[in-house]
Motif scaffolding. Structure first.
Motif, PDB file in Angstrom:
ATOM      1  N   TRP A 184      51.439  56.510  74.183  1.00 37.77           N
ATOM      2  CA  TRP A 184      50.401  57.235  73.525  1.00 37.77           C
ATOM      3  C   TRP A 184      49.976  56.671  71.950  1.00 37.77           C
ATOM      4  CZ3 TRP A 184      55.693  58.085  74.483  1.00 37.77           C
ATOM      5  CH2 TRP A 184      56.592  57.856  73.231  1.00 37.77           C
ATOM      6  N   MET A 185      49.007  57.053  71.607  1.00 34.00           N
ATOM      7  CA  MET A 185      48.600  56.898  69.992  1.00 34.00           C
ATOM      8  C   MET A 185      48.962  57.899  69.253  1.00 34.00           C
ATOM      9  SD  MET A 185      44.437  57.263  70.816  1.00 34.00           S
ATOM     10  CE  MET A 185      43.876  58.443  71.885  1.00 34.00           C
ATOM     11  N   THR A 186      49.224  57.587  67.795  1.00 30.85           N
ATOM     12  CA  THR A 186      49.733  58.574  66.944  1.00 30.85           C
ATOM     13  C   THR A 186      48.673  58.759  65.881  1.00 30.85           C
ATOM     14  OG1 THR A 186      51.918  57.740  67.292  1.00 30.85           O
ATOM     15  CG2 THR A 186      51.330  59.138  65.194  1.00 30.85           C
ATOM     16  N   MET A 187      48.209  60.292  65.905  1.00 24.10           N
ATOM     17  CA  MET A 187      47.218  60.737  64.861  1.00 24.10           C
ATOM     18  C   MET A 187      48.076  61.450  63.577  1.00 24.10           C
ATOM     19  SD  MET A 187      44.614  60.036  66.668  1.00 24.10           S
ATOM     20  CE  MET A 187      43.287  60.781  65.851  1.00 24.10           C
ATOM     21  N   ARG A 188      47.666  60.921  62.342  1.00 21.59           N
ATOM     22  CA  ARG A 188      48.303  61.324  61.282  1.00 21.59           C
ATOM     23  C   ARG A 188      47.272  62.145  60.596  1.00 21.59           C
ATOM     24  NH1 ARG A 188      52.051  57.810  57.392  1.00 21.59           N
ATOM     25  NH2 ARG A 188      53.429  58.418  59.321  1.00 21.59           N
ATOM     26  N   ILE A 189      48.171  63.370  59.980  1.00 18.75           N
ATOM     27  CA  ILE A 189      47.494  64.457  59.078  1.00 18.75           C
ATOM     28  C   ILE A 189      48.361  64.824  58.082  1.00 18.75           C
ATOM     29  CG2 ILE A 189      46.836  66.895  59.233  1.00 18.75           C
ATOM     30  CD1 ILE A 189      47.669  66.586  62.460  1.00 18.75           C
ATOM     31  N   GLU A 190      47.693  64.642  56.939  1.00 19.07           N
ATOM     32  CA  GLU A 190      48.193  64.820  55.443  1.00 19.07           C
ATOM     33  C   GLU A 190      47.815  66.138  54.869  1.00 19.07           C
ATOM     34  OE1 GLU A 190      47.919  61.717  52.849  1.00 19.07           O
ATOM     35  OE2 GLU A 190      49.252  60.359  54.010  1.00 19.07           O
ATOM     36  N   ALA A 191      48.709  67.024  54.190  1.00 14.51           N
ATOM     37  CA  ALA A 191      48.337  68.343  53.774  1.00 14.51           C
ATOM     38  C   ALA A 191      48.872  68.285  52.436  1.00 14.51           C
ATOM     39  CB  ALA A 191      48.915  69.602  54.533  1.00 14.51           C
ATOM     40  N   LYS A 192      48.138  68.615  51.325  1.00  9.34           N
ATOM     41  CA  LYS A 192      48.660  68.775  49.954  1.00  9.34           C
ATOM     42  C   LYS A 192      49.229  70.157  49.759  1.00  9.34           C
ATOM     43  CE  LYS A 192      46.687  66.637  46.688  1.00  9.34           C
ATOM     44  NZ  LYS A 192      45.576  66.343  45.437  1.00  9.34           N
ATOM     45  N   VAL A 193      50.449  70.468  49.464  1.00  9.32           N
ATOM     46  CA  VAL A 193      51.255  71.467  49.817  1.00  9.32           C
ATOM     47  C   VAL A 193      51.718  72.060  48.079  1.00  9.32           C
ATOM     48  CG1 VAL A 193      51.382  71.528  51.997  1.00  9.32           C
ATOM     49  CG2 VAL A 193      53.164  70.801  50.564  1.00  9.32           C
ATOM     50  N   GLN A 194      52.324  73.239  47.967  1.00  8.70           N
ATOM     51  CA  GLN A 194      52.976  73.633  46.859  1.00  8.70           C
ATOM     52  C   GLN A 194      54.326  72.946  47.011  1.00  8.70           C
ATOM     53  OE1 GLN A 194      51.398  75.251  44.383  1.00  8.70           O
ATOM     54  NE2 GLN A 194      49.404  75.189  45.628  1.00  8.70           N
ATOM     55  N   PRO A 195      54.835  73.038  45.608  1.00  9.69           N
ATOM     56  CA  PRO A 195      56.293  72.590  45.738  1.00  9.69           C
ATOM     57  C   PRO A 195      57.248  73.158  46.628  1.00  9.69           C
ATOM     58  CG  PRO A 195      55.402  72.769  43.258  1.00  9.69           C
ATOM     59  CD  PRO A 195      54.490  73.473  44.462  1.00  9.69           C
ATOM     60  N   GLY A 196      58.183  72.351  46.982  1.00  6.88           N
ATOM     61  CA  GLY A 196      59.114  72.870  48.126  1.00  6.88           C
ATOM     62  C   GLY A 196      58.733  73.524  49.240  1.00  6.88           C
ATOM     63  N   THR A 197      57.343  73.288  49.977  1.00  6.27           N
ATOM     64  CA  THR A 197      56.837  74.108  50.987  1.00  6.27           C
ATOM     65  C   THR A 197      56.471  73.049  52.206  1.00  6.27           C
ATOM     66  OG1 THR A 197      54.791  74.190  50.096  1.00  6.27           O
ATOM     67  CG2 THR A 197      56.168  75.929  49.534  1.00  6.27           C
ATOM     68  N   HIS A 198      57.102  71.796  52.010  1.00 11.49           N
ATOM     69  CA  HIS A 198      56.408  70.805  52.863  1.00 11.49           C
ATOM     70  C   HIS A 198      57.004  70.966  54.177  1.00 11.49           C
ATOM     71  CE1 HIS A 198      59.822  69.392  50.647  1.00 11.49           C
ATOM     72  NE2 HIS A 198      60.199  68.542  51.773  1.00 11.49           N
ATOM     73  N   PHE A 199      58.340  71.526  54.091  1.00  8.65           N
ATOM     74  CA  PHE A 199      58.710  71.783  55.605  1.00  8.65           C
ATOM     75  C   PHE A 199      58.082  72.842  56.131  1.00  8.65           C
ATOM     76  CE2 PHE A 199      62.642  69.461  53.846  1.00  8.65           C
ATOM     77  CZ  PHE A 199      62.477  68.590  54.577  1.00  8.65           C
ATOM     78  N   ASP A 200      57.719  73.997  55.714  1.00 11.77           N
ATOM     79  CA  ASP A 200      57.232  75.269  56.368  1.00 11.77           C
ATOM     80  C   ASP A 200      55.959  74.837  56.739  1.00 11.77           C
ATOM     81  OD1 ASP A 200      59.379  76.672  55.368  1.00 11.77           O
ATOM     82  OD2 ASP A 200      58.563  77.476  53.625  1.00 11.77           O
TER      83      ASP A 200
END
Length: 253
Positions: A184-200
């Motif tokens: 497989w190939m891996t596609m990367r996605i980045e999201a700028k989130v509020q503090p402490g909410t990256h897991f959600d």
């Protein structure tokens, strides 16, 4: 209450209130003890003098305690961590439950309580200040239509700000192909989130991507093998090939 939903000023105030309460408690215990000794007719002055000498001796031999206290003061007054911050210190990661002049208590995601000496608190990573990134790597099969895959991922990213309940400050970005593995190939996605909410946000993105891939008939990758079926093998024989009569006659000459 402490937590990532409170602003820094409120959590800073709660942190110092807890520290003042802890310090005041021991000070009150000491003063009440001195008053009790005076009431029962015991002069506390010699005891204080002896305690000062003992304290000096213990202090000279307990440099680790002094280091913990000094480092705890710098942690508090330099505003490095506060109660309710989500931090990482070496291999320990979780929410700060309590900061005292000597120790820091951190509760990780599995409910385990880590008690660290302030002298050991170095290289603090604080996820509760400003913004942080939620990074999701999506595995895509080589047989999939790459253009369709990227369109589906972009559609999912556009839905995230509305479904994240204010945890995402802007639309996540599809960076492209991050790596190529055997199957497989891996596609990367980045999201700028509020503090402490990256897991959600990561869990939300994973769920939406799975649902979108299933709805659009995109294959989820898995290791594949190729089996080759050749033609029938010739039977093995131990008999030597017969020579033609002319060749055999020539060999006898």
């Amino acid at each position: 209450m402490d937590g990532p939903d409170l602003d820094d000023a409120t959590r800073r105030r709660n942190t110092f209130v807890a520290l003042i309460q802890s310090t005041s408690k021991y000070l009150v215990y000491f003063l009440v003890g001195m008053m009790v000794l005076s009431d029962i007719g015991v002069d506390p002055t010699p005891i204080l003098a002896g305690a000062g000498i003992v304290g000096l001796t213990v202090g000279l031999g307990s440099q680790a305690i002094v280091t913990d206290m000094v480092n705890g003061v710098f942690l508090l007054f330099e505003d490095q961590i506060l109660n309710g911050d989500y931090i990482r210190i070496n291999d320990t990661e979780g929410v700060v439950e309590e900061i005292t002049p000597r120790i820091t208590r951190i509760r990780d995601r599995f409910g385990r309580l880590h008690i660290l000496r302030n002298g050991e608190v170095k290289n603090v990573i604080n996820y509760s200040r400003g913004w942080t990134l939620a990074i999701v790597d999506m595995a895509v099969a080589y047989e999939s239509d790459l253009k369709k895959v990227m369109d589906v991922i972009r559609q999912v990213c556009e839905q995230v700000p509305m479904l994240s309940q204010g945890k995402v400050s802007e639309i996540p970005k599809l960076l492209g192909i991050e790596s190529m593995d055997e199957s497989w190939m891996t596609m990367r996605i980045e999201a700028k989130v509020q503090p402490g909410t990256h897991f959600d946000v990561k869990r939300l993105l994973n769920r939406l991507l799975i649902e979108a891939f299933t709805a659009n008939g995109l294959e989820f990758p898995y290791p594949k093998g190729v089996e080759y079926e050749g033609g029938p093998l010739l039977p093995a024989t131990s008999e030597a090939p017969q020579q033609e009569p002319q060749a055999l006659a020539a060999s006898h000459r």
